[in-house]
Design an enzyme around this catalytic site. Structure first.
Site, PDB file in Angstrom:
ATOM      1  CG  HIS A  16      -1.813   1.148   1.347  1.00 16.72           C
ATOM      2  ND1 HIS A  16      -3.156   1.084   1.039  1.00 16.72           N
ATOM      3  CD2 HIS A  16      -1.591   2.438   1.744  1.00 16.72           C
ATOM      4  CE1 HIS A  16      -3.703   2.276   1.230  1.00 16.72           C
ATOM      5  NE2 HIS A  16      -2.775   3.106   1.677  1.00 16.72           N
ATOM      6  CD  GLU A  17       1.668   3.881   3.595  1.00 18.69           C
ATOM      7  OE1 GLU A  17       2.101   4.890   2.989  1.00 18.69           O
ATOM      8  OE2 GLU A  17       0.588   3.864   4.200  1.00 18.69           O
ATOM      9  CG  HIS A  20       0.249   5.893  -0.963  1.00 21.28           C
ATOM     10  ND1 HIS A  20      -0.819   6.390  -1.678  1.00 21.28           N
ATOM     11  CD2 HIS A  20      -0.290   5.342   0.168  1.00 21.28           C
ATOM     12  CE1 HIS A  20      -1.941   6.145  -1.021  1.00 21.28           C
ATOM     13  NE2 HIS A  20      -1.647   5.501   0.091  1.00 21.28           N
TER      14      HIS A  20
END
Length: 221
Positions: A16-17, A20
């Site tokens: 997820h990170e 980003h």
């Protein structure tokens, strides 16, 4: 069983990170890269509360489910080529990565079930992988700062509602979560050039950056 889910949770929040930061890099912001966060190594992504304390608490309390988060990736929206659209892309990248992982785990469930003709432990682990990633995706899409959904919502709001939304973000939500924050006027001028040309943007409440926690106090060059 819950012990088998820890690697899946860690992997999911790291992905997820990572996305980003990866999408931010593609949009012109190398902050995450210079901070050493464009890696699948979980150590740089560890958040003391979300990655260690909360999962450990859930395990000790014998919870039937596991949840957590990683340390937010630093992003500087002033480096984006198109601050408005790129902000949405970066915000959406995290939840979309979790939807993608949920799809991968779904395919793995089908393969395991067809291969062994039974729903064994491996099938159950993959099934929890689907659930964990769907929870992470939908939770982060909630349009409440500093979650990813708030940045997607802010882009699509009509202009006449943006001022009220920024005011709400700063004075009702942001101060509750992270305290006072600010914004470089350059980004506000790029997002609202008509306000800048009329000299009116100075009175607007300061706009949130990609995420108050994600925006560093410094800028990498």
């Amino acid at each position: 069983m819950i012990y088998y889910l820890i690697p899946i949770l860690f992997f999911s929040i790291v992905i997820h990170e990572f996305f980003h930061g990866y999408v931010a890099l593609k949009a012109g912001d190398p902050t995450a890269k210079y901070a050493g966060r464009l890696t699948l190594n979980p150590i740089p992504h560890i958040d003391p509360i979300g990655t260690i304390f909360l999962p450990l608490l859930l395990i000790i309390s014998k919870s039937s489910f596991l949840f957590g988060w990683a340390k937010p990736v630093p992003v500087n929206p002033m480096n984006f080529r198109d601050p408005g659209k790129d902000n949405v892309k970066v915000a959406a990248a995290g939840p979309l990565s979790n939807f993608g992982l949920a799809l991968v785990f779904s395919i793995l469930c089908i393969i395991v079930e067809n291969l062994f003709s039974i729903r064994n432990v491996i099938f159950t682990i993959f099934l929890y992988g689907i659930k964990i990633n769907l929870v992470l995706a939908f939770f982060n899409l909630i349009p409440v700062p500093p979650l990813d959904g708030s940045h997607i919502l802010e882009y699509f709001l009509p202009l006449h509602l943006k001022e009220s939304y920024y005011h709400f973000m700063e004075y009702k939500i942001k101060r509750i979560w992270w305290g006072r924050w600010d914004l470089n006027p350059r980004l506000l001028g790029e997002l609202f050039p008509h306000q800048r040309s009329e000299g009116r943007w100075g009175y607007l409440p300061r706009l949130a950056s990609y995420q108050a926690r994600r925006r560093p106090r410094y800028r990498y060059n």
